[in-house]
Design an enzyme around this catalytic site. Structure first.
Site, PDB file in Angstrom:
ATOM      1  N   CYS A  36      29.176  18.058  32.567  1.00 39.99           N
ATOM      2  CA  CYS A  36      28.280  17.080  31.914  1.00 39.99           C
ATOM      3  C   CYS A  36      28.989  16.328  30.791  1.00 39.99           C
ATOM      4  CB  CYS A  36      27.030  17.770  31.384  1.00 39.99           C
ATOM      5  SG  CYS A  36      27.388  19.009  30.123  1.00 39.99           S
ATOM      6  N   CYS A 109      23.424  25.047  29.419  1.00 35.54           N
ATOM      7  CA  CYS A 109      23.531  24.543  28.046  1.00 35.54           C
ATOM      8  C   CYS A 109      23.468  25.738  27.092  1.00 35.54           C
ATOM      9  CB  CYS A 109      22.414  23.554  27.744  1.00 35.54           C
ATOM     10  SG  CYS A 109      22.052  22.435  29.101  1.00 35.54           S
TER      11      CYS A 109
HETATM   12 FE1  FES Z   1      25.457  19.397  29.194  1.00 30.09          FE
HETATM   13 FE2  FES Z   1      23.098  20.294  28.539  1.00 30.09          FE
HETATM   14  S1  FES Z   1      23.588  18.963  30.159  1.00 30.09           S
HETATM   15  S2  FES Z   1      24.983  20.826  27.676  1.00 30.09           S
END
Ligand code: FES
Length: 128
Positions: A36, A109
């Site tokens: 991400c 996360c």
């Molecule tokens: Fe990357 Fe939450 S989507 S830390």
């Protein structure tokens, strides 16, 4: 479909506790997620009293999603006042539970927050 975040996640995202950095921190842990692209940094201040090392203060910086901010903020809250051994046991599920739950796809996360705190403790241990 919009993600269902708990009220607690919203609260910690909108009004995060312990955001910022600790100057002259005892330990710093940084974690990046290549998927991400989010980054978290956790700072800890350790105090030693009668041979017991405790986390006196903890702060975080997060460049990421709402859950990244809420979980890193929550883990600093959970870590404060704990011994290093206790803090090392705080897992991603403890963080998620304290936040009233997290959507499954947001557990990574919380895992980043766990790794960042463990990294800060490790950094402190290595510097000793
Ligand atoms: Fe990357 Fe939450 S989507 S830390």
């Amino acid at each position: 479909m919009a993600l269902e975040y708990s009220d607690k996640v919203r609260e910690y995202f909108l009004h995060p506790k312990n955001m910022g950095e600790i100057k002259n921190a005892s330990g710093v842990g940084k974690v990046g997620n290549p998927i991400c692209g989010d980054v978290m940094v956790i700072y800890i201040k350790v105090e030693k009293k009668k041979e017991i090392e405790k986390i006196k203060d903890a702060k975080f910086k997060a460049f990421g999603c709402a859950a990244a901010i809420a979980t890193s903020s929550m883990i600093t809250e959970l870590a404060k006042g704990k011994t290093l051994e206790e803090a090392n046991k705080i897992g991603l599920r403890d963080v998620a539970e304290s936040l009233g739950g997290l959507p499954n796809i947001k557990m990574h996360c919380s895992s980043m927050a766990e790794k960042a705190l463990k990294g800060a403790i490790k950094n402190y241990e290595e510097k000793k």
